[in-house]
Write an enzyme that holds these catalytic residues in place. Structure first.
Site, PDB file in Angstrom:
ATOM      1  N   ARG A 141      79.942  -5.513   1.268  1.00  0.00           N
ATOM      2  CA  ARG A 141      79.144  -4.472   0.630  1.00  0.00           C
ATOM      3  C   ARG A 141      78.692  -3.368   1.590  1.00  0.00           C
ATOM      4  NH1 ARG A 141      78.147  -5.520  -4.572  1.00  0.00           N
ATOM      5  NH2 ARG A 141      77.952  -7.642  -5.312  1.00  0.00           N
ATOM      6  N   LYS A 198      86.854  -1.560 -10.471  1.00  0.00           N
ATOM      7  CA  LYS A 198      86.608  -3.009 -10.457  1.00  0.00           C
ATOM      8  C   LYS A 198      85.171  -3.316 -10.802  1.00  0.00           C
ATOM      9  CE  LYS A 198      84.159  -4.549  -7.772  1.00  0.00           C
ATOM     10  NZ  LYS A 198      83.200  -4.935  -6.721  1.00  0.00           N
ATOM     11  N   THR A 199      84.873  -4.309 -11.497  1.00  0.00           N
ATOM     12  CA  THR A 199      83.584  -4.994 -11.593  1.00  0.00           C
ATOM     13  C   THR A 199      83.525  -5.843 -12.867  1.00  0.00           C
ATOM     14  OG1 THR A 199      81.175  -4.919 -11.678  1.00  0.00           O
ATOM     15  CG2 THR A 199      82.281  -2.998 -12.577  1.00  0.00           C
ATOM     16  N   ASP A 201      80.968  -6.531 -14.243  1.00  0.00           N
ATOM     17  CA  ASP A 201      79.823  -6.055 -15.023  1.00  0.00           C
ATOM     18  C   ASP A 201      80.229  -5.166 -16.201  1.00  0.00           C
ATOM     19  OD1 ASP A 201      78.496  -7.323 -13.007  1.00  0.00           O
ATOM     20  OD2 ASP A 201      77.768  -5.512 -12.026  1.00  0.00           O
ATOM     21  N   MET A 246      75.341 -12.758 -15.326  1.00  0.00           N
ATOM     22  CA  MET A 246      75.434 -11.624 -14.397  1.00  0.00           C
ATOM     23  C   MET A 246      75.737 -10.342 -15.137  1.00  0.00           C
ATOM     24  SD  MET A 246      77.288 -12.441 -10.826  1.00  0.00           S
ATOM     25  CE  MET A 246      76.385 -13.212  -9.495  1.00  0.00           C
TER      26      MET A 246
HETATM   27  P1  FBP Z   1      79.764  -5.377  -8.247  1.00  0.00           P
HETATM   28  O1  FBP Z   1      79.044  -4.229  -8.861  1.00  0.00           O
HETATM   29  O2  FBP Z   1      79.881  -5.280  -6.788  1.00  0.00           O
HETATM   30  O3  FBP Z   1      81.099  -5.599  -8.910  1.00  0.00           O
HETATM   31  O4  FBP Z   1      78.834  -6.626  -8.562  1.00  0.00           O
HETATM   32  C1  FBP Z   1      79.108  -7.674  -9.387  1.00  0.00           C
HETATM   33  C2  FBP Z   1      78.025  -8.711  -9.324  1.00  0.00           C
HETATM   34  O5  FBP Z   1      78.609  -9.945  -9.660  1.00  0.00           O
HETATM   35  C3  FBP Z   1      76.784  -8.437 -10.190  1.00  0.00           C
HETATM   36  O6  FBP Z   1      76.970  -8.872 -11.524  1.00  0.00           O
HETATM   37  C4  FBP Z   1      75.712  -9.219  -9.461  1.00  0.00           C
HETATM   38  O7  FBP Z   1      74.426  -8.733  -9.713  1.00  0.00           O
HETATM   39  C5  FBP Z   1      76.091  -9.003  -8.021  1.00  0.00           C
HETATM   40  O8  FBP Z   1      77.491  -8.825  -7.999  1.00  0.00           O
HETATM   41  C6  FBP Z   1      75.699 -10.150  -7.121  1.00  0.00           C
HETATM   42  O9  FBP Z   1      76.183  -9.874  -5.851  1.00  0.00           O
HETATM   43  P2  FBP Z   1      75.968 -10.800  -4.588  1.00  0.00           P
HETATM   44  O10 FBP Z   1      76.694 -12.080  -4.827  1.00  0.00           O
HETATM   45  O11 FBP Z   1      76.563  -9.993  -3.475  1.00  0.00           O
HETATM   46  O12 FBP Z   1      74.509 -10.989  -4.469  1.00  0.00           O
END
Ligand code: FBP
Length: 544
Positions: A141, A198-199, A201, A246
């Site tokens: 990240r 990608k995501t 979400d 999530m």
């Molecule tokens: P992205 O926006 O990076 O695709 O995040 C997906 C996600 O799974 C979210 O639903 C969740 O809040 C977050 O990542 C949790 O991230 P981490 O495991 O890094 O805490």
């Protein structure tokens, strides 16, 4: 690496491509574009990549290409199908010239800055085709936003002869991809940058992007688990299951799982905000449904909760906005955890302090925790499912004393997120991702930068999918991040006048009282098309 029988059989799957990508292509360009908001500011910030046209690929003439190399980065949370974006890109780039090479930057954008990379060889690629996860090169990240990071990046890109960089990420990572594209274009460094949506979400979508990859598989995986819980629930008939899902701020995952499983209750954060519901309103809504089912002798049920819910309760949203500003100040950043809480309390406005103090200590602490590198509250760490079930239990106790409720309220808690992020991609995600990656190779070959790879018409059979590119600036507006106004891709939240929510709203009262559960079962890769190749209900309803 030892493999399961399913993995071996699945490795042989050849993902489908849109017809237009099966041979040489020509880029058909549309009209100049505008950003979705703050046009003048975005235009000024992106003078080299603003206003470019939307592109659609059509069958074209065969051309020859000098050898070139491509870099790839996986950014942010894992999403099923990431390896197929890489295999699509790999095959696409090799089809242009077999001497072309692909380099993967290790553990996300940080790999570019730290010059941590590996070549993706044909043998390595074959190990990962059609598998879940991002483990081929790992993800991270690190936020790419500083000039010195871009300069460190160009050193390694030049050293490896990389002509184009593909960044696979969500809204924040694609925003950064666009900033990088603009920087390299302004400096005339000759390196193109292409994004991929990608995501899990599902919140990176708009008129051009139908869905972000991974949403399909993740929702199907969670729906399988929710269905299993519902069968258990309907067999034992003694628990209310509170299931957090999530999805960050957006409730797309919760809504899709509700459409698939027909639970008793599904909260939609966007609706909670629109109706300006308080925490007590939300609790009363759940408690009423529990009491109603108890009258029918049904002391069991399921409640789906989007992980970002708490952020959408207006009073808490206002509190979070002030917390974000306070936590972004240099003084707050240099403090330890307990000093940070005291600092926050000393600086909050009176009304926000009252809300902060009214929350259970654990939740208040979780809201004041460190933000992720993009300035987001880490909602996956907040135990909303427990908070709500405790508050519902207290309300039901009070109603019992008042003679308004007779029943039993046993609870179980679940949080589904990591269970689905690395699942083996469904046929939809396997094909969609491979197409996104292959398509990115065509954007590169056509000299494009600052574009997102886009595949549309995906409710039709894959051959009829439409391939092309959308300028990333077109999706941008200005928003406050880490205390400052920044250009960002506008997040797509659940639309309350959209077909998926309207369908859910028309059914939910029936699902709340009755036991109307649906048990979707596991993702199937082989078998009848109506079992294996269905898109999400969200996509189906949006495209009806
Ligand atoms: P992205 O926006 O990076 O695709 O995040 C997906 C996600 O799974 C979210 O639903 C969740 O809040 C977050 O990542 C949790 O991230 P981490 O495991 O890094 O805490």
């Amino acid at each position: 690496m030892e493999k399961s029988a399913l993995q071996i059989a699945r490795a042989a799957y050849q993902p489908k491509l849109p017809k237009a990508l099966l041979g040489p292509v020509v880029a058909k360009e549309g009209k100049p574009t505008q950003s979705v908001g703050n046009q003048e500011e975005i235009k000024q910030l992106f003078p080299n990549t603003y206003g470019m046209p939307v592109i659609e690929f059509e069958a074209g003439e065969q051309k020859t290409y000098e050898p070139f190399n491509v870099g790839i980065i996986l950014s942010g949370g894992q999403a099923p199908g990431g390896h197929n974006v890489i295999s699509g890109l790999f095959d696409g780039v090799k089809s242009l010239n077999p001497q072309n090479k692909i380099y993967g930057f290790i553990l996300g954008p940080g790999g570019l800055v730290d010059h941590n990379y590996m070549e993706i060889t044909p043998e390595l690629m074959d190990e990962y085709r059609n598998t879940g996860g991002f483990d081929i090169i790992g993800s991270g990240r690190t936020k790419l936003e500083e000039e010195d990071q871009f300069e460190k990046g160009i050193q390694i890109l030049r050293q490896l002869g990389i002509k184009a960089l593909v960044i696979i990420g969500g809204d924040d990572s694609n925003t950064n991809a666009c900033v990088l594209a603009e920087y390299y274009a302004a400096k005339k460094y000759g390196v193109q940058v292409i994004g991929c949506p990608k995501t899990i979400d599902g919140d990176l979508k708009n008129e051009q992007i139908e869905t972000s990859f991974g949403f399909d598989t993740a929702c199907k995986t969670y729906s399988e688990l929710i269905g299993n819980i519902q069968r258990d629930c309907n067999s034992a008939r003694k628990y209310w299951h509170f299931i957090k899902l999530m999805g960050r701020s957006a409730s797309h995952i919760a809504l899709e799982c509700a459409l698939q499983c027909q639970p008793n209750i599904c909260l939609i954060s966007e609706e909670v905000e629109a109706k300006a519901m308080s925490l007590d309103d939300v609790v009363t809504y759940i408690a009423q449904a529990v009491a109603n089912r108890a009258k029918d002798g049904n002391n069991f049920g399921t409640v789906l909760i989007p992980e970002g819910l708490i952020e959408f309760i207006p009073a808490i949203k206002k509190l979070i906005a002030e917390l974000n500003d306070i936590l972004a100040t240099p003084e707050a950043q240099n403090l330890g955890r307990s000093e940070q809480i005291d600092f926050v309390k000393a600086h909050l406005a009176k009304d926000n302090l009252e809300v902060f103090n009214s929350l259970p200590t654990s939740v208040a602490r979780q809201l004041a925790l460190d933000r992720d590198p993009h300035g987001n509250v880490q909602v996956s760490l907040i135990e909303t499912e427990k908070l709500l079930s405790q508050m519902v239990a207290a309300k039901l106790d009070q109603w019992k004393k008042e003679g308004k409720y007779v029943g039993k309220f046993g609870t179980q808690h679940h949080f589904f997120g990591y269970e689905g992020r690395c699942a083996a991609p469904s046929n939809y995600d396997a094909d969609y991702c491979y197409s996104l990656g292959y398509n990115a190779s065509r954007l590169i070959a056509n000299g494009k930068t600052g574009y997102m790879s886009v595949i549309r018409n995906t409710t039709a059979p894959a051959a009829e999918w439409i391939a092309g590119g959308v300028p990333i600036t077109m999706m941008m507006n200005m928003e406050k991040r880490n205390g400052k106004m920044k250009p960002v891709i506008r997040k797509a939240l659940v639309e309350l006048d959209g077909a998926p929510f309207r369908y859910f709203a028309s059914k939910r009262d029936e699902w709340a009282r009755q036991t109307a559960y649906v048990y979707p079962g596991p993702i199937q890769y082989w078998g009848p098309s109506e079992v294996c190749d269905q898109t999400t209900k969200t996509l189906q309803l949006e495209h009806q």
